[in-house]
Design a protein around this motif. Structure first.
Motif, PDB file in Angstrom:
ATOM      1  N   ASN A  11       0.799  -1.237   0.000  1.00 58.43           N
ATOM      2  CA  ASN A  11       0.000   0.000   0.000  1.00 58.43           C
ATOM      3  C   ASN A  11       0.828   1.281   0.000  1.00 58.43           C
ATOM      4  O   ASN A  11       0.425   2.306   0.553  1.00 58.43           O
ATOM      5  N   SER A  12       2.001   1.214  -0.578  1.00 58.86           N
ATOM      6  CA  SER A  12       2.791   2.435  -0.752  1.00 58.86           C
ATOM      7  C   SER A  12       3.495   2.377  -2.113  1.00 58.86           C
ATOM      8  O   SER A  12       3.531   1.328  -2.761  1.00 58.86           O
ATOM      9  N   VAL A  13       4.023   3.519  -2.510  1.00 59.80           N
ATOM     10  CA  VAL A  13       4.699   3.605  -3.805  1.00 59.80           C
ATOM     11  C   VAL A  13       6.188   3.795  -3.551  1.00 59.80           C
ATOM     12  O   VAL A  13       6.585   4.700  -2.805  1.00 59.80           O
ATOM     13  N   ILE A  14       6.976   2.939  -4.182  1.00 59.90           N
ATOM     14  CA  ILE A  14       8.427   3.054  -4.025  1.00 59.90           C
ATOM     15  C   ILE A  14       8.996   3.494  -5.367  1.00 59.90           C
ATOM     16  O   ILE A  14       8.650   2.920  -6.404  1.00 59.90           O
ATOM     17  N   MET A  15       9.821   4.530  -5.349  1.00 59.60           N
ATOM     18  CA  MET A  15      10.456   4.939  -6.607  1.00 59.60           C
ATOM     19  C   MET A  15      11.916   5.313  -6.417  1.00 59.60           C
ATOM     20  O   MET A  15      12.337   5.664  -5.312  1.00 59.60           O
ATOM     21  N   ILE A  16      12.642   5.198  -7.531  1.00 60.25           N
ATOM     22  CA  ILE A  16      14.030   5.677  -7.519  1.00 60.25           C
ATOM     23  C   ILE A  16      13.985   7.197  -7.489  1.00 60.25           C
ATOM     24  O   ILE A  16      13.219   7.799  -8.260  1.00 60.25           O
ATOM     25  N   ASP A  17      14.772   7.833  -6.642  1.00 61.18           N
ATOM     26  CA  ASP A  17      14.875   9.298  -6.652  1.00 61.18           C
ATOM     27  C   ASP A  17      15.850   9.690  -7.768  1.00 61.18           C
ATOM     28  O   ASP A  17      17.076   9.631  -7.596  1.00 61.18           O
ATOM     29  N   GLN A  18      15.282  10.086  -8.924  1.00 58.84           N
ATOM     30  CA  GLN A  18      16.123  10.336 -10.101  1.00 58.84           C
ATOM     31  C   GLN A  18      16.936  11.621  -9.982  1.00 58.84           C
ATOM     32  O   GLN A  18      17.866  11.830 -10.748  1.00 58.84           O
ATOM     33  N   THR A  19      16.586  12.463  -9.000  1.00 60.79           N
ATOM     34  CA  THR A  19      17.385  13.686  -8.827  1.00 60.79           C
ATOM     35  C   THR A  19      18.755  13.351  -8.224  1.00 60.79           C
ATOM     36  O   THR A  19      19.674  14.151  -8.297  1.00 60.79           O
ATOM     37  N   LYS A  20      18.862  12.158  -7.619  1.00 59.59           N
ATOM     38  CA  LYS A  20      20.121  11.790  -6.949  1.00 59.59           C
ATOM     39  C   LYS A  20      21.069  11.041  -7.890  1.00 59.59           C
ATOM     40  O   LYS A  20      22.236  10.834  -7.554  1.00 59.59           O
ATOM     41  N   LEU A  21      20.558  10.604  -9.034  1.00 57.12           N
ATOM     42  CA  LEU A  21      21.391   9.849  -9.975  1.00 57.12           C
ATOM     43  C   LEU A  21      22.317  10.801 -10.724  1.00 57.12           C
ATOM     44  O   LEU A  21      21.947  11.935 -10.986  1.00 57.12           O
ATOM     45  N   PRO A  22      23.492  10.377 -11.118  1.00 57.50           N
ATOM     46  CA  PRO A  22      24.050   9.027 -11.014  1.00 57.50           C
ATOM     47  C   PRO A  22      24.863   8.788  -9.727  1.00 57.50           C
ATOM     48  O   PRO A  22      25.431   7.720  -9.567  1.00 57.50           O
ATOM     49  N   ASN A  23      24.878   9.783  -8.828  1.00 59.00           N
ATOM     50  CA  ASN A  23      25.785   9.638  -7.679  1.00 59.00           C
ATOM     51  C   ASN A  23      25.329   8.596  -6.669  1.00 59.00           C
ATOM     52  O   ASN A  23      26.132   7.821  -6.172  1.00 59.00           O
ATOM     53  N   THR A  24      24.005   8.590  -6.377  1.00 55.44           N
ATOM     54  CA  THR A  24      23.520   7.548  -5.475  1.00 55.44           C
ATOM     55  C   THR A  24      22.210   6.978  -5.996  1.00 55.44           C
ATOM     56  O   THR A  24      21.372   7.700  -6.540  1.00 55.44           O
ATOM     57  N   LEU A  25      22.074   5.664  -5.838  1.00 58.67           N
ATOM     58  CA  LEU A  25      20.829   4.992  -6.225  1.00 58.67           C
ATOM     59  C   LEU A  25      19.991   4.886  -4.957  1.00 58.67           C
ATOM     60  O   LEU A  25      20.212   4.033  -4.106  1.00 58.67           O
ATOM     61  N   GLU A  26      19.046   5.835  -4.837  1.00 59.55           N
ATOM     62  CA  GLU A  26      18.284   5.950  -3.598  1.00 59.55           C
ATOM     63  C   GLU A  26      16.808   5.710  -3.892  1.00 59.55           C
ATOM     64  O   GLU A  26      16.289   6.218  -4.892  1.00 59.55           O
ATOM     65  N   PHE A  27      16.107   4.982  -3.022  1.00 59.67           N
ATOM     66  CA  PHE A  27      14.681   4.736  -3.212  1.00 59.67           C
ATOM     67  C   PHE A  27      13.889   5.554  -2.194  1.00 59.67           C
ATOM     68  O   PHE A  27      14.329   5.708  -1.051  1.00 59.67           O
ATOM     69  N   VAL A  28      12.743   6.096  -2.630  1.00 56.57           N
ATOM     70  CA  VAL A  28      11.886   6.826  -1.703  1.00 56.57           C
ATOM     71  C   VAL A  28      10.539   6.106  -1.622  1.00 56.57           C
ATOM     72  O   VAL A  28      10.115   5.468  -2.592  1.00 56.57           O
ATOM     73  N   THR A  29       9.870   6.203  -0.472  1.00 60.88           N
ATOM     74  CA  THR A  29       8.592   5.527  -0.277  1.00 60.88           C
ATOM     75  C   THR A  29       7.527   6.568   0.038  1.00 60.88           C
ATOM     76  O   THR A  29       7.736   7.420   0.912  1.00 60.88           O
ATOM     77  N   TYR A  30       6.416   6.524  -0.677  1.00 56.80           N
ATOM     78  CA  TYR A  30       5.344   7.503  -0.476  1.00 56.80           C
ATOM     79  C   TYR A  30       4.023   6.814  -0.124  1.00 56.80           C
ATOM     80  O   TYR A  30       3.693   5.759  -0.685  1.00 56.80           O
ATOM     81  N   THR A  31       3.255   7.469   0.778  1.00 50.56           N
ATOM     82  CA  THR A  31       1.942   6.930   1.132  1.00 50.56           C
ATOM     83  C   THR A  31       0.851   7.991   0.952  1.00 50.56           C
ATOM     84  O   THR A  31      -0.304   7.761   1.297  1.00 50.56           O
ATOM     85  N   ASP A  32       1.233   9.170   0.439  1.00 51.87           N
ATOM     86  CA  ASP A  32       0.304  10.290   0.316  1.00 51.87           C
ATOM     87  C   ASP A  32       0.354  10.805  -1.129  1.00 51.87           C
ATOM     88  O   ASP A  32       1.451  10.991  -1.673  1.00 51.87           O
ATOM     89  N   PHE A  33      -0.818  11.050  -1.722  1.00 52.16           N
ATOM     90  CA  PHE A  33      -0.823  11.481  -3.130  1.00 52.16           C
ATOM     91  C   PHE A  33      -0.123  12.826  -3.320  1.00 52.16           C
ATOM     92  O   PHE A  33       0.431  13.111  -4.379  1.00 52.16           O
ATOM     93  N   ASN A  34      -0.126  13.676  -2.254  1.00 50.99           N
ATOM     94  CA  ASN A  34       0.565  14.971  -2.361  1.00 50.99           C
ATOM     95  C   ASN A  34       2.074  14.786  -2.523  1.00 50.99           C
ATOM     96  O   ASN A  34       2.732  15.586  -3.193  1.00 50.99           O
ATOM     97  N   GLN A  35       2.588  13.715  -1.922  1.00 51.90           N
ATOM     98  CA  GLN A  35       4.023  13.426  -2.077  1.00 51.90           C
ATOM     99  C   GLN A  35       4.315  13.018  -3.528  1.00 51.90           C
ATOM    100  O   GLN A  35       5.362  13.364  -4.084  1.00 51.90           O
ATOM    101  N   ILE A  36       3.375  12.280  -4.114  1.00 53.65           N
ATOM    102  CA  ILE A  36       3.571  11.872  -5.518  1.00 53.65           C
ATOM    103  C   ILE A  36       3.548  13.112  -6.408  1.00 53.65           C
ATOM    104  O   ILE A  36       4.371  13.250  -7.331  1.00 53.65           O
ATOM    105  N   ALA A  37       2.623  14.042  -6.126  1.00 54.10           N
ATOM    106  CA  ALA A  37       2.551  15.279  -6.919  1.00 54.10           C
ATOM    107  C   ALA A  37       3.874  16.034  -6.814  1.00 54.10           C
ATOM    108  O   ALA A  37       4.425  16.489  -7.831  1.00 54.10           O
ATOM    109  N   ASP A  38       4.411  16.135  -5.607  1.00 55.98           N
ATOM    110  CA  ASP A  38       5.708  16.820  -5.430  1.00 55.98           C
ATOM    111  C   ASP A  38       6.813  16.099  -6.189  1.00 55.98           C
ATOM    112  O   ASP A  38       7.686  16.730  -6.783  1.00 55.98           O
ATOM    113  N   ALA A  39       6.770  14.772  -6.133  1.00 58.03           N
ATOM    114  CA  ALA A  39       7.811  13.974  -6.806  1.00 58.03           C
ATOM    115  C   ALA A  39       7.778  14.203  -8.325  1.00 58.03           C
ATOM    116  O   ALA A  39       8.824  14.300  -8.970  1.00 58.03           O
TER     117      ALA A  39
END
Ligand code: RUB
Length: 344
Positions: A11-39
């Motif tokens: 029940n959450s969305v996991i995505m690669i934070d593409q703003t951090k690439l190529p230096n770090t491969l970082e995943f972010v987890t969201y549970t709120d649609f407003n966070q997805i809009a910001d992303a």
């Protein structure tokens, strides 16, 4: 293994934070649609198909977030979430496509529980289908490429612009998987550098022969016969075959025509907008800071006026073919695009 750009888990969305690439491969987890809009707005997730599925996932989160007890109340909540998600980025049509598809499913269900269940299932299915569609599209496109081709691509239309596999890079992957030798030239893609940060990263990660060039070297590369085909993605394609894609695509296509180099576009059917006319299309204008600096380093004088369009339009006469999951459209595009949809 190919990168998985975004997925639905517990029940959450996991995505690669593409703003951090190529230096770090970082995943972010969201549970709120407003966070997805910001992303979407801040390019944590970007690329037309990826933001289409992100929009769908955003609405699925909204359905779970809402404490509505009645269907109408939940639909109202979803309509508001849809508006917030829709207003993040205007040019790629896939966002509207993903949001509309989820709203249709929500309205068809009878109870709040059914709505929640069906929107989550539909969003997950859209993510799975995205990978399948890209694989079909890749296979169709691979037939246009030969052993030992050197292919130029612009921006990132890869696994990172989709849920996985990629569109333009999907074609390149499928060509390699069919046993052909293929080399790739990647433009840096100023100002946000999706080419150097994302495409070069993705192709190197997956073991491709890849060279990075500054955007300004495209003419040199073509004039010196260092490339023999071009393939790019798209954010919106009109029924006439006008292609909206990352800023710089138009000048590459123009230069390709000058040097008789085939210029292909690869995109799923969800990137086509058969209803709109050119005057309806909004080209996103992004912040001047993307142009006045690189990362945190300032590279322009304070107070300078900046024009920073994120996309441009390539006219159909510069395009050799549009590769989709239903086949390759060739000029004249009004007819061939119509046929692709009839085959659906
Ligand atoms: C992305 C961009 C990409 C297409 C690729 O721009 O222009 O080329 O979205 O889409 P941004 P596809 O990074 O600003 O979102 O994968 O359908 O070819």
């Amino acid at each position: 293994m190919t990168l998985k750009t975004l997925e639905w888990k517990n029940n959450s969305v996991i995505m690669i934070d593409q703003t951090k690439l190529p230096n770090t491969l970082e995943f972010v987890t969201y549970t709120d649609f407003n966070q997805i809009a910001d992303a979407i707005r801040t390019l944590v997730v970007r690329g037309a198909p990826a933001i289409g599925v992100s929009g769908a996932f955003g609405l699925a989160l909204a359905a779970l977030q809402s404490d509505a007890k009645e269907k109408d109340e939940l639909i109202n909540y979803l309509e508001n979430a849809k508006k917030v998600l829709f207003e993040t980025r205007p040019t790629a049509v896939n966002l509207a496509w993903g949001l509309q598809k989820i709203m249709q499913v929500a309205k068809m269900a009878d109870t709040v529980d059914e709505i929640r269940k069906s929107v989550v299932e539909t969003a997950k299915k859209m993510a799975d289908e995205d990978v399948q569609i890209n694989m079909s599209l890749g296979k169709n496109g691979s037939e246009l490429f030969n052993d030992n081709d050197t292919v130029l691509t612009h921006c990132n239309a890869g696994a990172l612009a989709t849920v996985g596999y990629g569109t333009a890079l999907g074609v390149i992957r499928a060509t390699k998987e069919s046993g052909k030798n293929i080399k790739v030239i990647v433009t840096e893609t100023r100002p946000v550098q999706q080419g150097s940060r994302l495409t070069a990263f993705e192709l190197k990660h997956d073991g491709f022969a890849v060279s990075l060039i500054p955007d300004t070297a495209v003419g040199y590369i073509m004039a010196n016969k260092l490339v023999n085909k071009i393939v790019v993605g798209a954010d919106r394609i009109l029924r006439t075959g006008r292609v909206y894609n990352k800023i710089g695509t138009y000048q590459i296509a123009t230069m390709a025509k000058q040097h008789n180099i085939p210029f292909y576009v690869a995109a799923p059917l969800s990137t086509f907008d058969l209803k709109s006319n050119p005057e309806d299309i909004i080209i996103e204008q992004r912040d001047s800071s993307e142009v006045t600096g690189i990362g945190d380093k300032k590279t322009a004088p304070d107070g300078i006026d900046v024009i920073n369009p994120a996309f441009d339009m390539t006219p159909p006469e510069l395009i050799s073919g549009i590769i989709t999951e239903n086949g390759v459209a060739k000029p004249p595009y009004e007819d061939s695009i119509k046929k692709l949809f009839e085959a659906n």
